[in-house]
Design a protein around this motif. Sequence first.
Motif, PDB file in Angstrom:
ATOM      1  N   PRO A  32      24.539  16.789  38.371  1.00 53.66           N
ATOM      2  CA  PRO A  32      25.410  16.052  39.285  1.00 53.66           C
ATOM      3  C   PRO A  32      26.812  15.871  38.704  1.00 53.66           C
ATOM      4  N   GLY A  33      27.776  15.862  39.592  1.00 55.54           N
ATOM      5  CA  GLY A  33      29.165  15.699  39.187  1.00 55.54           C
ATOM      6  C   GLY A  33      30.057  15.552  40.396  1.00 55.54           C
ATOM      7  N   GLY A  34      31.350  15.495  40.145  1.00 57.02           N
ATOM      8  CA  GLY A  34      32.325  15.296  41.204  1.00 57.02           C
ATOM      9  C   GLY A  34      33.045  16.570  41.592  1.00 57.02           C
ATOM     10  N   LEU A  35      34.321  16.419  41.913  1.00 62.74           N
ATOM     11  CA  LEU A  35      35.110  17.538  42.411  1.00 62.74           C
ATOM     12  C   LEU A  35      35.214  18.684  41.414  1.00 62.74           C
ATOM     13  N   GLY A  36      35.380  18.371  40.135  1.00 64.36           N
ATOM     14  CA  GLY A  36      35.461  19.431  39.124  1.00 64.36           C
ATOM     15  C   GLY A  36      34.175  20.228  39.038  1.00 64.36           C
ATOM     16  N   THR A  37      33.059  19.537  39.081  1.00 66.43           N
ATOM     17  CA  THR A  37      31.758  20.201  39.036  1.00 66.43           C
ATOM     18  C   THR A  37      31.557  21.074  40.270  1.00 66.43           C
ATOM     19  N   MET A  38      31.959  20.539  41.432  1.00 66.47           N
ATOM     20  CA  MET A  38      31.846  21.337  42.656  1.00 66.47           C
ATOM     21  C   MET A  38      32.732  22.577  42.586  1.00 66.47           C
ATOM     22  N   ASP A  39      33.948  22.422  42.072  1.00 67.57           N
ATOM     23  CA  ASP A  39      34.870  23.550  41.933  1.00 67.57           C
ATOM     24  C   ASP A  39      34.264  24.627  41.043  1.00 67.57           C
ATOM     25  N   GLU A  40      33.764  24.227  39.885  1.00 77.39           N
ATOM     26  CA  GLU A  40      33.177  25.189  38.942  1.00 77.39           C
ATOM     27  C   GLU A  40      31.972  25.882  39.551  1.00 77.39           C
ATOM     28  N   THR A  41      31.129  25.116  40.247  1.00 75.85           N
ATOM     29  CA  THR A  41      29.931  25.666  40.863  1.00 75.85           C
ATOM     30  C   THR A  41      30.283  26.676  41.948  1.00 75.85           C
ATOM     31  N   MET A  42      31.207  26.309  42.820  1.00 80.73           N
ATOM     32  CA  MET A  42      31.582  27.211  43.902  1.00 80.73           C
ATOM     33  C   MET A  42      32.211  28.490  43.356  1.00 80.73           C
ATOM     34  N   GLU A  43      33.013  28.369  42.305  1.00 81.92           N
ATOM     35  CA  GLU A  43      33.627  29.571  41.741  1.00 81.92           C
ATOM     36  C   GLU A  43      32.577  30.497  41.130  1.00 81.92           C
ATOM     37  N   VAL A  44      31.599  29.933  40.435  1.00 84.52           N
ATOM     38  CA  VAL A  44      30.532  30.772  39.877  1.00 84.52           C
ATOM     39  C   VAL A  44      29.757  31.436  41.013  1.00 84.52           C
ATOM     40  N   LEU A  45      29.482  30.699  42.083  1.00 84.44           N
ATOM     41  CA  LEU A  45      28.777  31.288  43.223  1.00 84.44           C
ATOM     42  C   LEU A  45      29.556  32.469  43.810  1.00 84.44           C
ATOM     43  N   VAL A  46      30.865  32.314  43.935  1.00 83.40           N
ATOM     44  CA  VAL A  46      31.693  33.404  44.460  1.00 83.40           C
ATOM     45  C   VAL A  46      31.658  34.600  43.511  1.00 83.40           C
ATOM     46  N   TRP A  47      31.752  34.336  42.216  1.00 84.89           N
ATOM     47  CA  TRP A  47      31.701  35.431  41.237  1.00 84.89           C
ATOM     48  C   TRP A  47      30.355  36.149  41.309  1.00 84.89           C
ATOM     49  N   LEU A  48      29.288  35.389  41.486  1.00 86.09           N
ATOM     50  CA  LEU A  48      27.962  35.999  41.638  1.00 86.09           C
ATOM     51  C   LEU A  48      27.906  36.833  42.921  1.00 86.09           C
ATOM     52  N   GLN A  49      28.441  36.291  44.001  1.00 86.06           N
ATOM     53  CA  GLN A  49      28.462  36.994  45.280  1.00 86.06           C
ATOM     54  C   GLN A  49      29.221  38.320  45.162  1.00 86.06           C
ATOM     55  N   LEU A  50      30.337  38.301  44.455  1.00 82.02           N
ATOM     56  CA  LEU A  50      31.164  39.496  44.298  1.00 82.02           C
ATOM     57  C   LEU A  50      30.668  40.414  43.175  1.00 82.02           C
ATOM     58  N   LYS A  51      29.573  39.989  42.529  1.00 85.55           N
ATOM     59  CA  LYS A  51      28.971  40.732  41.417  1.00 85.55           C
ATOM     60  C   LYS A  51      29.903  40.860  40.211  1.00 85.55           C
ATOM     61  N   LEU A  52      30.762  39.850  40.053  1.00 87.22           N
ATOM     62  CA  LEU A  52      31.583  39.754  38.850  1.00 87.22           C
ATOM     63  C   LEU A  52      30.773  39.138  37.714  1.00 87.22           C
ATOM     64  N   LEU A  53      29.679  38.475  38.067  1.00 90.23           N
ATOM     65  CA  LEU A  53      28.720  37.901  37.121  1.00 90.23           C
ATOM     66  C   LEU A  53      27.325  38.317  37.559  1.00 90.23           C
TER      67      LEU A  53
END
Length: 189
Positions: A110-131
């Motif tokens: 659990p976390g706030g805006l920073g945690t959400m930002d980091e999570t969403m960015e990792v999800l996008v990177w996973l979606q784009l197969k950058l990770l």
Amino acid sequence: MSNSLSQSICVFCGSSSEVDELYKKAAQEIGCVIGVRGYTLIYGGGRLGLMGIVADATLAAGGKVIGVITKVLQNLQISHARYDKLLVTDSMHERKRLMYDLADAFIILPGGLGTMDETMEVLVWLQLKLLDKPLVMLDINDFWRPMFALIDHTIAAGFTSEENRNLYKAVSTTSEVFDVIGNWSAQEK
């Protein structure tokens, strides 16, 4: 990703100390498991809130800790005093990129805006197969349910592919987190 547990685990979580004890307990448990298993914690370098608890528990249990913090945050004196290595970046973008590169897997507490930002960015990177790394969201007390509902909404509206639900795994207890990471494979995606 092989079926063996990763060597470095990036944990994203809140830096507020004004949170329910349930979240603090989960942060302590996650850090303890990382340390006991001899893994390296990669995290935002802070000493406050869940971030500090995870780092303290990892160190106390014999694990290694690498903090990644920006110069601005370091100048605000919120960096942790104990770690194996502290990496200082010029920007938040550079900070996140370095954490993504260093990590073999991600745990979202659990976390706030920073945690959400980091999570969403990792999800996008996973979606784009950058990770291609495991992402496990610890959904204590249904904390992340609204985010999951938003993702479902974007799928229903046609903005997100149904298969993107497989970019992450949600669990409700700390005991499930490392089982999911250890069993992660490309076939699950």
